[in-house]
Scaffold this active site. Structure first.
Site, PDB file in Angstrom:
ATOM      1  N   LYS A  93       0.861  -1.192   0.000  1.00  0.00           N
ATOM      2  CA  LYS A  93       0.000   0.000   0.000  1.00  0.00           C
ATOM      3  C   LYS A  93       0.889   1.231   0.000  1.00  0.00           C
ATOM      4  O   LYS A  93       1.983   1.204   0.595  1.00  0.00           O
ATOM      5  CB  LYS A  93      -0.858   0.028   1.267  1.00  0.00           C
ATOM      6  CG  LYS A  93      -1.847  -1.097   1.332  1.00  0.00           C
ATOM      7  CD  LYS A  93      -3.055  -0.771   0.490  1.00  0.00           C
ATOM      8  CE  LYS A  93      -3.918  -1.994   0.299  1.00  0.00           C
ATOM      9  NZ  LYS A  93      -4.863  -1.865  -0.784  1.00  0.00           N
ATOM     10  N   HIS A 111      13.377  -1.936  -2.927  1.00  0.00           N
ATOM     11  CA  HIS A 111      12.731  -2.055  -4.235  1.00  0.00           C
ATOM     12  C   HIS A 111      13.538  -3.038  -5.087  1.00  0.00           C
ATOM     13  O   HIS A 111      14.770  -2.963  -5.091  1.00  0.00           O
ATOM     14  CB  HIS A 111      12.682  -0.674  -4.905  1.00  0.00           C
ATOM     15  CG  HIS A 111      11.952  -0.676  -6.199  1.00  0.00           C
ATOM     16  ND1 HIS A 111      10.573  -0.712  -6.268  1.00  0.00           N
ATOM     17  CD2 HIS A 111      12.392  -0.682  -7.479  1.00  0.00           C
ATOM     18  CE1 HIS A 111      10.206  -0.733  -7.539  1.00  0.00           C
ATOM     19  NE2 HIS A 111      11.284  -0.709  -8.289  1.00  0.00           N
TER      20      HIS A 111
HETATM   21  C1  GRF Z   1      10.508  -7.822  -2.397  1.00  0.00           C
HETATM   22  O1  GRF Z   1      10.825  -8.202  -3.693  1.00  0.00           O
HETATM   23  C2  GRF Z   1      10.705  -6.344  -2.217  1.00  0.00           C
HETATM   24  O2  GRF Z   1      11.709  -5.807  -3.052  1.00  0.00           O
HETATM   25  C3  GRF Z   1       9.388  -5.765  -2.613  1.00  0.00           C
HETATM   26  O3  GRF Z   1       8.440  -6.721  -2.187  1.00  0.00           O
HETATM   27  C4  GRF Z   1       9.045  -8.011  -2.070  1.00  0.00           C
HETATM   28  C5  GRF Z   1       8.812  -8.460  -0.665  1.00  0.00           C
HETATM   29  O4  GRF Z   1       9.130  -9.789  -0.444  1.00  0.00           O
HETATM   30  N1  GRF Z   1       9.219  -4.448  -2.065  1.00  0.00           N
HETATM   31  P1  GRF Z   1       9.009 -10.352   1.050  1.00  0.00           P
HETATM   32  O5  GRF Z   1       7.596 -10.073   1.529  1.00  0.00           O
HETATM   33  O6  GRF Z   1      10.031  -9.647   1.889  1.00  0.00           O
HETATM   34  O7  GRF Z   1       9.270 -11.814   0.942  1.00  0.00           O
END
Ligand code: GRF
Length: 199
Positions: A93, A111
Site C-alpha cells: 500500500k 525495491h
Molecule cells: C521484495 O521483492 C521487495 O523488493 C518488494 O516486495 C518483495 C517483498 O518480499 N518491495 P518479502 O515479503 O520480503 O518476501
C-alpha cells in the site's frame, strides 16, 4: 549505544523482514524488532511475527476507510511501541502522507530494481522484472532507499546488483534479486544502527 527499535509494515511473505529479524537475533544488527503491521490478515509476515513473539497488528483500509484515520491508527501503533525506524518490507500500500510526515526521513523501503530505473507507480513485483527483461538489461538488482511522498523516490542508501541472463523469466530473475535483498536490507539497517550510515 541504545538499540534501534524497528517497526515493520509488510503485506505478504515477509522474507525480508525475517532476514532483518534474524540479523537482530544474531547480533549483527544492533536493533530490536518491536512491532509488525500488515494490511493482510492472512500474511506470512503476521505469522512470522507471532512465531517470533513480536506484537503483530492487522490494520487495513477495510477497517479504516478514511485515509486519515488509517494513518492515525498506524502512527499510534508505531508510537506506542516507540519505533525509531519504520521498515517497509513488501508493503503493497502507498503509505499515507501523515505517517510519512510523522516519521520523516526514518522510513526505509526496498525495491527490486536498480532505482531510479524501474521505479514509480505500478512498478512492483513481477512488473519490475518483466520490464527489465523486455528492455534486455544486462543487470538488475535491488535498492534500499528512504521513503518520501513519491513512489520509489527518496535518498538511495545502498544497492546490490545481479546479472540478467538471456534465458531468465520474471520468476528466475526475482529469485536472484530476492537473494540479494536478504543481504542488502539487513546490511543497511545494521549500518544505520551502528552509525555508519547517518539518516
Ligand atoms: C521484495 O521483492 C521487495 O523488493 C518488494 O516486495 C518483495 C517483498 O518480499 N518491495 P518479502 O515479503 O520480503 O518476501
Amino acid at each position: 549505544m541504545n538499540k534501534l527499535k524497528l517497526g515493520f509494515l509488510a503485506s505478504h511473505g515477509g522474507s525480508n523482514m525475517q532476514a532483518i529479524i534474524d540479523g537482530c537475533k544474531s547480533g549483527s544488527i544492533n536493533a530490536i524488532p518491536v512491532v509488525v503491521i500488515s494490511n493482510n490478515s492472512n500474511s506470512m509476515a503476521l505469522e512470522r511475527a507471532r512465531k517470533e513473539g513480536i506484537p503483530a497488528y492487522h490494520i487495513s483500509q477495510k477497517k479504516y476507510p478514511d485515509p486519515d484515520l488509517l494513518d492515525y491508527a498506524i502512527i499510534k501503533i508505531l508510537e506506542n511501541h516507540q519505533v525509531d525506524l519504520v521498515i517497509l518490507a513488501g508493503y503493497m500500500k502507498k503509505l499515507g502522507t501523515k505517517v510519512i510526515q510523522r516519521f520523516k526521513g526514518r522510513i526505509l523501503n526496498i525495491h527490486p530494481a536498480l532505482l531510479p530505473k524501474y521505479g514509480g507507480e505500478g512498478m512492483y513485483g513481477h512488473f519490475v522484472h518483466e520490464a527489465v527483461l523486455k528492455n534486455k538489461e544486462k543487470e538488475s538488482g535491488c535498492t534500499v532507499h528512504i521513503v518520501d511522498e513519491l513512489y520509489d523516490h527518496g535518498r538511495i542508501l545502498g544497492q546490490a546488483k545481479v546479472p540478467v541472463f538471456t534465458d531468465d523469466t520474471p520468476e528466475t530473475l526475482a529469485t536472484r534479486v530476492l537473494e540479494q535483498e536478504h543481504k542488502l536490507y539487513p546490511e543497511i539497517i545494521g549500518n544505520i544502527a551502528s552509525g555508519k550510515i547517518v539518516i
